[in-house]
Design an enzyme around this catalytic site. Structure first.
Site, PDB file in Angstrom:
ATOM      1  N   GLY A 468      24.388  41.667  44.051  1.00 17.40           N
ATOM      2  CA  GLY A 468      25.039  40.369  44.074  1.00 17.40           C
ATOM      3  C   GLY A 468      26.527  40.480  44.313  1.00 17.40           C
ATOM      4  N   GLY A 470      30.155  38.134  43.208  1.00 16.65           N
ATOM      5  CA  GLY A 470      30.736  36.980  42.539  1.00 16.65           C
ATOM      6  C   GLY A 470      32.227  36.953  42.728  1.00 16.65           C
ATOM      7  N   GLY A 471      32.882  35.992  42.045  1.00 14.78           N
ATOM      8  CA  GLY A 471      34.321  35.900  42.152  1.00 14.78           C
ATOM      9  C   GLY A 471      35.010  37.141  41.612  1.00 14.78           C
ATOM     10  N   GLY A 473      33.750  40.230  41.900  1.00 14.20           N
ATOM     11  CA  GLY A 473      33.533  41.311  42.849  1.00 14.20           C
ATOM     12  C   GLY A 473      32.049  41.621  42.963  1.00 14.20           C
ATOM     13  N   VAL A 475      28.309  43.306  42.407  1.00 19.24           N
ATOM     14  CA  VAL A 475      27.512  43.706  41.249  1.00 19.24           C
ATOM     15  C   VAL A 475      26.444  44.678  41.717  1.00 19.24           C
ATOM     16  CG1 VAL A 475      26.090  42.928  39.309  1.00 19.24           C
ATOM     17  CG2 VAL A 475      27.901  41.439  40.200  1.00 19.24           C
ATOM     18  N   LYS A 489      29.515  45.392  37.204  1.00 20.16           N
ATOM     19  CA  LYS A 489      30.409  44.469  37.906  1.00 20.16           C
ATOM     20  C   LYS A 489      31.719  45.201  38.199  1.00 20.16           C
ATOM     21  CE  LYS A 489      30.865  40.233  36.550  1.00 20.16           C
ATOM     22  NZ  LYS A 489      31.040  39.018  35.716  1.00 20.16           N
ATOM     23  N   ASP A 586      32.776  27.575  33.787  1.00 19.77           N
ATOM     24  CA  ASP A 586      32.166  27.837  35.102  1.00 19.77           C
ATOM     25  C   ASP A 586      30.649  27.926  34.995  1.00 19.77           C
ATOM     26  OD1 ASP A 586      32.292  28.170  37.830  1.00 19.77           O
ATOM     27  OD2 ASP A 586      32.559  30.341  37.748  1.00 19.77           O
TER      28      ASP A 586
END
Length: 772
Positions: A468, A470-471, A473, A475, A489, A586
């Site tokens: 994955g 995300g904001g 970075g 994963v 992460k 969030d």
């Protein structure tokens, strides 16, 4: 012709022999058991008779395992009154009393009398397959036994046998050690349930507390190995008007026992393997922190340090000279007293990883929430700490300590204890910053992972292990040397989040423990590398199921409602039950992870904010969040509160029900987004039409309609109109009448586009993180 009488005589003799040698499990008043004869339970697990322990020549009546290779007793009747020869006999009286007599008919031992014995009609004594010796009234065996050996344990606790107190009869059921391996008379040590305050387990030597295993927390005793993860047996703890007791039942068809060793040094948990030998799987060992109250009030004992005693944060040695000389019995005292009655000058410090303090001077309530528990503690000037009574299902019930906190030790337990402190003594969520060498201090003992270990686990961050982005970075999936699977992460150089978010996530989630929050396992800082290590979630994120045409059909209504309820409980924990109130900021489908059993776990706390006080609100010039999920008062005015998360939760609920994204939703009949569409259907009394097509065969209509209704209550325009998460949880599972929702915020695409391009505010910097 003469053979036939012989055959008849032989047959009758053989019948008498077989009849006399056949095992029996029951005796009546006319069937004494002499030394050398035995009773055997029907399944031949247990045997009762006379025996001599070890090197002793004395004879005792006891129960033992019949087929275990090592002779192992589980109960002894005449522990303190042995017979010195083999003339003894065991019998049942016409009144229903068990008797042990010597050769000259001297009474050696008898079962304790009971009022019910006077009315016995046909008494029988039976050795059950459980190892329990019982006396029944044969005319009414369905009732409780007249007497049973399970009420009078020795050094062994068997499955189904209770440790505790019968509040109706007053019988106290304790474990008592033997005097020596050769002498079963009552020894110096006793394990019992102390029923003063909230029940807890003690071991005493004579009358002096020797060690304490802590109170029951729903899964085990705080200070003993967790029985709930044991594959062999399950446990039951009962506190009601009839009894206070602990017992366990077998899950597997094996023999199992708990035994208190004669010297009091061990409480052993063992079971029989296939070769009929005892295997030890649990062992409560007396160590240098087992001694009751070794470090005194507010002192904490650790087997990993020397000296083992230290004062908890905010406390200092009470008698410095004694403390420095190695006498810690006086314990510790507060550096600064809290001001009882003032909500401004006292608060609570949350600690975990300890055995809970002595609960002899405590108060408890099984139905209160943690928030109500805190309020009850604040109102009582004697209250020194509070905690959930039960850690299951995210925590429930209330336990208050009303005296000095005694007998605390470090222990592998995640249950939270909230200690009353002066506000000035409360540590912040983050007290250090990253220096130029990128070192982090005081990380609440969060495990540190070396970069080498992470590189090896992820095959040097191989692209095939990337799961994955995300904001924060990328994963990655990783596998440690132990076989444990982890999620890694890695903060990227182009990340929209940075060192502040990294620190925030580490410090604010490190000690959060809830079944609906993803668990942070550790961190790594090495040069420019900043990495967080989480438990791995087999089923990735919720959005990967909801918004995928193929996978969405795998989520039936039962699973979706379970996910909705789990998310709600996780947010409730953040808002109300954690020491420092957490507002996530969030919440969205991609930040809800699913484990192997599709249990939801909230993740990504880089943007979370800490607050104190249920109605806390803050104002920020840097509005962060994800378009489609953030509340209007936060987006437009920078106002953030728990109601901001409530709004995001409402959006997620409507997405779960419909299987459609709020952002980018389209409908051929109107220009509303998902919120507006749900509102339109509700007003037309057609809410059921919102559900995803794949749910038609599995949905429970009442649950669906209630979920939509609750979702609409959560996304109302004004924050004050939205319910709290405690009310949301209640509304989801109860039949209470729900108030009608008001118009939702951002219910058209036009209003959303104004927000997206920052046209609705010229005072605040809108830095929205778009759906990832």
């Amino acid at each position: 012709m003469e053979v036939y009488p012989f055959l008849m005589f032989f047959s009758s003799t053989l019948f008498v022999f077989l009849s006399s040698s056949a095992a029996i499990d029951t005796i009546t008043p006319n069937q004494p058991i002499k030394d050398g004869n035995t009773l055997v339970s029907e399944d031949e697990t247990y045997e009762l008779g006379f025996f001599s322990p070890g090197k002793s020549q004395n004879r005792y009546l006891g129960i033992w395992y019949k087929h275990v290779s090592t002779f192992t007793t589980v109960w002894v009747a005449n522990r303190d009154t042995p017979i010195n020869d083999t003339s003894g006999k065991f019998q049942l009286s016409n009144e229903g009393k068990l008797l042990i007599l010597s050769g000259n008919n001297t009474l050696i031992w008898s079962s304790k009398s009971s009022a019910s014995i006077r009315n016995v009609n046909l008494p029988v004594a039976q050795l059950l397959d459980s190892g329990n010796l019982v006396v029944w009234d044969e005319t009414n065996t369905k009732e409780a036994p007249i007497w049973q050996s399970f009420d009078y344990p020795g050094d062994t606790l068997l499955p189904g046998q209770k440790l505790g107190k019968d509040l109706l009869t007053g019988i106290q059921k304790n474990l008592t050690s033997w005097k020596s391996p050769d002498d079963p008379s009552i020894g110096r040590y006793k394990v019992f349930l102390n029923t003063n305050g909230y029940p807890q387990t003690f071991e005493v030597e004579g009358e002096v507390p020797h060690s304490r295993f802590g109170p029951w927390n729903g899964e085990g005793f705080s200070g003993l190995p967790r029985e709930n993860t044991n594959p062999i047996f399950s446990v039951e703890f009962v506190v009601n008007e009839k009894e206070i007791s602990y017992s366990y039942k077998l899950k597997s068809p094996v023999l199992q026992r708990i035994i208190l060793t004669w010297d009091g040094s061990h409480l052993q948990f063992s079971w029989i393997n296939r070769t009929q030998e005892w295997v030890l799987y649990g062992n409560v060992v007396v160590d240098n922190c087992s001694q009751y109250g070794r470090c005194g009030p507010y002192g904490r004992c650790s087997t990993k340090t020397y000296p083992p005693c230290n004062c908890m944060e905010g406390f200092e040695p009470k008698v410095v000279e004694e403390w420095n000389s190695g006498d810690w019995s006086s314990g510790c005292q507060r550096r600064k007293a809290f001001d009882c009655g003032s909500t401004q000058d006292d608060g609570f410090q949350k600690i975990s990883g300890v055995k809970f303090p002595d609960t002899q001077h405590s108060w408890f309530n099984v139905s209160m929430s943690l928030r109500e528990c805190e309020m009850a503690c604040r109102r009582n000037c004697s209250c020194r700490a509070y905690a959930n009574l039960d850690i299951r299902e995210g925590g429930s019930g209330c336990l208050l300590w009303l005296d000095e906190l005694m007998d605390i030790r470090e222990y592998d337990d995640n249950q939270d204890l909230h200690i009353r402190m002066a506000t000035s003594e409360l540590p912040g969520c983050w007290t250090n910053t990253l220096n130029r060498d990128d070192q982090v201090e005081n990380l609440d003992e969060l495990p540190f992972f070396s970069l080498h270990k992470i590189v090896k686990a992820t095959a040097n961050f191989h692209i095939d292990n990337k799961i994955g982005e995300g904001g924060f970075g990328p994963v990655y999936k990783g596998v440690l040397k132990t076989g444990e699977v982890i999620a890694v992460k890695r903060l990227s150089e182009t990340s929209q989040q940075g060192p502040d978010e990294f620190k925030n996530e580490v410090m604010c989630i490190a000690k959060l423990q809830h079944r609906n929050l993803v668990k942070l396992l550790g961190y790594c800082i090495d040069g420019n590398e900043k990495i967080l290590i989480y438990e791995y979630m087999d089923n990735k994120s919720l959005d990967s199921f909801l918004f995928d045409e193929t996978k969405s059909s795998m989520l039936d209504w039962g699973q979706r409602f379970h996910i909705i309820h789990g998310i709600a409980k996780g947010i409730l924990y953040l808002h109300q039950d954690s020491r420092l109130q957490i507002i996530h900021r969030d919440l969205k489908a991609s930040n809800i992870l699913l484990d192997s059993e599709m249990n939801p776990k909230i993740s990504d706390f880089g943007l979370a904010r800490k607050f104190v006080g249920l109605d806390a609100m803050a104002k920020t010039r840097n509005v962060v969040g994800t378009y489609g999920y953030i509340s209007p008062e936060y987006a437009v005015h920078g106002h953030i509160s728990v109601k901001s998360d409530v709004f995001s939760f409402g959006v997620v609920v409507l997405e779960i029900v419909s299987g459609r994204k709020n952002r980018g939703f389209s409908h051929e009949g109107h220009s509303d987004n998902l919120l507006g569409h749900a509102w339109r259907l509700y007003k037309e009394d057609k809410s059921i039409e919102l559900i995803n097509a794949s749910l038609h065969n599995s949905c429970v209509v009442s649950q669906v309609l209630r979920s939509i209704h609750v979702g609409l209550l959560c996304v109302q325009q004004h924050a004050e109109d939205r319910p709290t998460m405690s009310l949301v949880v209640s509304m989801l599972v109860s039949e209470v009448m729900l108030p009608p929702p008001k118009q939702p915020a951002f219910f058209t695409e036009e209003s959303c586009r104004e927000l997206e391009f920052g046209l609705s505010s010229n005072e605040y910097m809108i830095t929205l993180l778009y759906a990832r």
